[in-house]
Design a protein around this motif. Structure first.
Motif, PDB file in Angstrom:
ATOM      1  N   ILE A 145     -31.699  43.352 -12.076  1.00 52.00           N
ATOM      2  CA  ILE A 145     -30.761  44.487 -11.606  1.00 52.00           C
ATOM      3  C   ILE A 145     -31.297  45.597 -11.316  1.00 52.00           C
ATOM      4  N   GLU A 146     -32.204  46.108 -12.276  1.00 55.36           N
ATOM      5  CA  GLU A 146     -32.771  47.415 -12.122  1.00 55.36           C
ATOM      6  C   GLU A 146     -33.900  47.504 -11.019  1.00 55.36           C
ATOM      7  N   LYS A 147     -34.389  46.389 -10.650  1.00 54.73           N
ATOM      8  CA  LYS A 147     -35.382  46.349  -9.696  1.00 54.73           C
ATOM      9  C   LYS A 147     -34.516  46.225  -8.362  1.00 54.73           C
ATOM     10  N   PHE A 148     -33.469  45.337  -8.048  1.00 58.91           N
ATOM     11  CA  PHE A 148     -32.756  45.433  -6.673  1.00 58.91           C
ATOM     12  C   PHE A 148     -31.673  46.275  -6.940  1.00 58.91           C
ATOM     13  N   ALA A 149     -31.280  46.910  -7.830  1.00 62.61           N
ATOM     14  CA  ALA A 149     -30.148  47.897  -7.771  1.00 62.61           C
ATOM     15  C   ALA A 149     -30.391  49.158  -8.497  1.00 62.61           C
ATOM     16  N   PRO A 150     -31.617  49.857  -8.381  1.00 62.37           N
ATOM     17  CA  PRO A 150     -31.771  50.921  -9.160  1.00 62.37           C
ATOM     18  C   PRO A 150     -30.641  51.967  -9.192  1.00 62.37           C
ATOM     19  N   GLY A 151     -30.326  52.455 -10.493  1.00 54.83           N
ATOM     20  CA  GLY A 151     -29.564  53.395 -10.693  1.00 54.83           C
ATOM     21  C   GLY A 151     -28.187  52.895 -11.294  1.00 54.83           C
ATOM     22  N   THR A 152     -27.862  51.589 -10.808  1.00 52.56           N
ATOM     23  CA  THR A 152     -26.751  50.956 -11.284  1.00 52.56           C
ATOM     24  C   THR A 152     -26.619  50.867 -12.939  1.00 52.56           C
ATOM     25  N   PRO A 153     -25.343  51.363 -13.406  1.00 50.31           N
ATOM     26  CA  PRO A 153     -25.291  51.156 -14.996  1.00 50.31           C
ATOM     27  C   PRO A 153     -25.311  49.779 -15.179  1.00 50.31           C
ATOM     28  N   VAL A 154     -26.215  49.577 -16.288  1.00 47.94           N
ATOM     29  CA  VAL A 154     -26.315  48.031 -16.989  1.00 47.94           C
ATOM     30  C   VAL A 154     -26.091  48.281 -18.697  1.00 47.94           C
ATOM     31  N   ARG A 155     -25.233  47.265 -19.128  1.00 45.59           N
ATOM     32  CA  ARG A 155     -25.169  47.785 -20.730  1.00 45.59           C
ATOM     33  C   ARG A 155     -25.280  46.158 -21.120  1.00 45.59           C
ATOM     34  N   ARG A 156     -25.756  45.836 -22.362  1.00 45.12           N
ATOM     35  CA  ARG A 156     -25.761  44.760 -23.100  1.00 45.12           C
ATOM     36  C   ARG A 156     -24.635  44.594 -23.907  1.00 45.12           C
ATOM     37  N   PHE A 157     -23.740  43.632 -23.861  1.00 46.59           N
ATOM     38  CA  PHE A 157     -22.607  43.555 -24.791  1.00 46.59           C
ATOM     39  C   PHE A 157     -23.124  42.356 -25.748  1.00 46.59           C
ATOM     40  N   HIS A 158     -23.791  42.824 -26.572  1.00 40.36           N
ATOM     41  CA  HIS A 158     -24.520  41.725 -27.623  1.00 40.36           C
ATOM     42  C   HIS A 158     -24.952  42.561 -28.942  1.00 40.36           C
ATOM     43  N   GLY A 159     -24.901  42.044 -30.067  1.00 43.04           N
ATOM     44  CA  GLY A 159     -25.425  42.659 -31.222  1.00 43.04           C
ATOM     45  C   GLY A 159     -24.164  43.242 -31.945  1.00 43.04           C
ATOM     46  N   ALA A 160     -24.437  43.798 -33.191  1.00 44.74           N
ATOM     47  CA  ALA A 160     -23.393  44.381 -34.142  1.00 44.74           C
ATOM     48  C   ALA A 160     -22.765  45.654 -33.585  1.00 44.74           C
ATOM     49  N   SER A 161     -23.353  46.269 -32.729  1.00 43.72           N
ATOM     50  CA  SER A 161     -22.882  47.577 -32.313  1.00 43.72           C
ATOM     51  C   SER A 161     -22.438  47.441 -30.728  1.00 43.72           C
ATOM     52  N   ARG A 162     -22.120  46.317 -30.281  1.00 45.08           N
ATOM     53  CA  ARG A 162     -21.721  46.071 -29.190  1.00 45.08           C
ATOM     54  C   ARG A 162     -20.228  46.746 -28.877  1.00 45.08           C
ATOM     55  N   SER A 163     -20.291  47.296 -27.580  1.00 45.60           N
ATOM     56  CA  SER A 163     -18.937  48.229 -27.175  1.00 45.60           C
ATOM     57  C   SER A 163     -18.760  47.885 -25.640  1.00 45.60           C
ATOM     58  N   LEU A 164     -17.340  48.075 -25.325  1.00 41.01           N
ATOM     59  CA  LEU A 164     -16.917  47.933 -23.990  1.00 41.01           C
ATOM     60  C   LEU A 164     -16.443  49.501 -23.519  1.00 41.01           C
ATOM     61  N   GLU A 165     -16.619  50.426 -24.578  1.00 42.60           N
ATOM     62  CA  GLU A 165     -15.851  51.693 -24.237  1.00 42.60           C
ATOM     63  C   GLU A 165     -16.583  52.288 -22.951  1.00 42.60           C
ATOM     64  N   GLY A 166     -15.803  53.087 -22.212  1.00 44.99           N
ATOM     65  CA  GLY A 166     -16.486  53.872 -21.103  1.00 44.99           C
ATOM     66  C   GLY A 166     -16.987  53.162 -19.995  1.00 44.99           C
ATOM     67  N   LEU A 167     -16.502  52.066 -19.684  1.00 42.25           N
ATOM     68  CA  LEU A 167     -17.157  51.315 -18.447  1.00 42.25           C
ATOM     69  C   LEU A 167     -16.590  51.806 -17.426  1.00 42.25           C
ATOM     70  N   VAL A 168     -17.564  51.882 -16.544  1.00 47.50           N
ATOM     71  CA  VAL A 168     -17.395  52.809 -15.068  1.00 47.50           C
ATOM     72  C   VAL A 168     -17.276  51.692 -13.917  1.00 47.50           C
ATOM     73  N   ASP A 169     -16.798  52.328 -12.898  1.00 47.40           N
ATOM     74  CA  ASP A 169     -16.755  51.043 -11.765  1.00 47.40           C
ATOM     75  C   ASP A 169     -18.274  50.503 -11.286  1.00 47.40           C
ATOM     76  N   GLY A 170     -18.446  49.328 -11.033  1.00 47.37           N
ATOM     77  CA  GLY A 170     -19.760  49.181 -10.572  1.00 47.37           C
ATOM     78  C   GLY A 170     -20.679  48.728 -11.638  1.00 47.37           C
ATOM     79  N   GLU A 171     -20.337  48.988 -12.920  1.00 44.79           N
ATOM     80  CA  GLU A 171     -21.271  48.753 -14.137  1.00 44.79           C
ATOM     81  C   GLU A 171     -21.511  47.307 -14.213  1.00 44.79           C
ATOM     82  N   PHE A 172     -22.631  46.810 -14.710  1.00 45.37           N
ATOM     83  CA  PHE A 172     -23.031  45.563 -14.964  1.00 45.37           C
ATOM     84  C   PHE A 172     -22.911  45.515 -16.489  1.00 45.37           C
ATOM     85  N   VAL A 173     -22.188  44.341 -16.990  1.00 43.56           N
ATOM     86  CA  VAL A 173     -22.176  44.151 -18.607  1.00 43.56           C
ATOM     87  C   VAL A 173     -22.952  42.821 -18.717  1.00 43.56           C
ATOM     88  N   LEU A 174     -23.829  42.679 -19.379  1.00 45.20           N
ATOM     89  CA  LEU A 174     -24.484  41.389 -19.532  1.00 45.20           C
ATOM     90  C   LEU A 174     -24.139  40.994 -21.028  1.00 45.20           C
TER      91      LEU A 174
END
Length: 406
Positions: free
Chosen positions: A8-37
């Motif tokens: 994603i960082e290679k083909f869509a640089p600057g696009t927000p990406v977050r990992r929803f994984h692990g104990a501290s995972r969160s969906l707070e503050g999602l923005v339009d166009g954001e990738f969630v893995l």
């Protein structure tokens, strides 16, 4: 997830990406166009939180993970709504057409009707091979919803170098021969006196035992402190292959379906001074990414991998060689494993080596897999399970040792 984030960082640089994984995972503050893995495991645990979000698109990679519509993974996935759904897989069908139904019923609900109706109208006819027109009707129905791409298609991956696949026959050692013949003799006698569920269990036990003997006696005998050298034709050939590959400063992936066999190879190669790393189902995500990085930079040129744990989702283009130490019953699974190296981004020719014990059940599996690969578009058969229905005479013919020993 790491591979997806890098792409994603290679083909869509600057696009927000977050990992929803692990104990501290969160969906707070999602923005339009954001990738969630996320992973299938996390999705199962947190489906209600994920379902509360209004998703523009949900994409599932390695979609064969939801091929059983009754699994917890498939059920939880269906609770997550989206304006569009996309399923990505290299193996839409591994064993039967119900798997294709499960994936398409998620992406395009109702297209193929109810599962029972689909089984009657299409699957039974196609899998049985007695109604060629049924396969054509099904293909016409799903074609508008499937985008199928092969690396060999014009314009898809014109930069990919050639791939050479070789079946490398090895002879059993005298110890392997003795074990093989004893197990065939004793287990066939037990099978002839059994029926029903007990008989099927004994057939599966026989097939597994023979495949382990073909790999190494210590694997079959479950030895705690084994002597590994000079007891297996496959290990001897692997040593020769690795000597050549490493002398040329190459890198290699070695796949086996057995964790125990990989441990034996790890110990054996360490004793020979060959640095390896081993990725299996219990390897944590962070450690997997670290191992991939070490391999891709050339720090650890020999990568031992569990076929089912590492056959998908990894980008290992450093490898110019892929070794299948033993054979899986499904050519699609083997092909996906090979594609860890033979994929877009590969710049060197790839050599695939399949190790096959001469004169054994592995020889006959190789013939069956070649035929099954030829039928992969219709996808017939059900692997190991089908072999449990062979008659005693057919089974004896399948497992008989035929002059492959030294």
């Amino acid at each position: 997830m790491g591979n997806w984030q890098r792409e994603i960082e290679k083909f869509a640089p600057g696009t927000p990406v977050r990992r929803f994984h692990g104990a501290s995972r969160s969906l707070e503050g999602l923005v339009d166009g954001e990738f969630v893995l996320t992973t299938y495991g996390t999705m199962r645990l947190d489906a209600p939180r994920l379902a509360a979000v209004s998703w523009g698109m949900v994409v599932i990679d390695e979609a064969q993970h939801v091929k059983n519509p009754h699994s917890a993974t498939a059920k939880q996935l269906r609770t997550i709504g989206a304006r569009a759904r996309v399923a990505l897989t290299g193996t839409p069908v591994e064993n039967n057409l119900s798997e294709l139904w499960a994936i398409l019923d998620w992406t395009t609900p109702g297209l193929l009707g109810r599962l029972g109706t689909f089984r009657t109208r299409y699957a039974a006819a196609v899998e049985g091979g007695n109604d060629p027109a049924a396969a054509e009707r099904l293909a016409a129905l799903v074609r508008p919803f499937l985008l199928r791409r092969r690396k060999s298609d014009p314009g898809i991956a014109p930069e990919l170098p050639p791939k050479t696949e070789t079946d490398r026959a090895v002879s059993l050692t005298p110890e392997q021969t003795g074990l093989y013949e004893a197990v065939v003799r004793e287990t066939l006698a037990e099978i002839s006196a059994a029926d029903g569920f007990e008989r099927r269990g004994l057939v599966m036990k026989l097939l597994t035992s023979l495949k382990q003997i073909c790999n190494h006696p210590a694997q079959f005998l479950k030895e705690e402190r084994p002597r590994i050298a000079d007891r297996s034709g496959k290990v001897e050939l692997l040593d020769e292959l690795l000597d050549t590959i490493l002398a040329e400063r190459g890198s290699v992936l070695v796949f086996t379906q057995y964790v125990q066999m990989a441990r034996l190879l790890e110990e054996h190669l360490a004793a020979r001074g060959v640095d390896t790393q081993f990725l299996h189902g219990g390897t944590p995500v962070a450690r997997r990414e670290e191992m991939v990085a070490r391999f891709q930079t050339g720090e650890a040129p020999v990568f031992l991998l569990s076929l089912k744990a590492a056959g998908t989702g990894l980008n290992l283009t450093r490898a110019g060689h892929v070794v299948h130490f033993d054979r899986w019953w499904n050519p699609a699974v083997e092909a996906q494993a090979t594609d860890r190296a033979y994929r877009i981004g590969q710049t060197q020719p790839v050599q695939v080596h399949r190790l096959i014990a001469e004169g054994t059940i592995e020889d006959r599996i190789a013939d069956m897999l070649a035929r099954k690969q030829g039928l992969s578009d219709a996808v017939l058969g059900s692997g190991e399970a089908a072999l449990t229905e062979l008659t005693d005479a057919e089974l004896a013919d399948l497992v008989e040792l035929r002059g492959g020993a030294r």
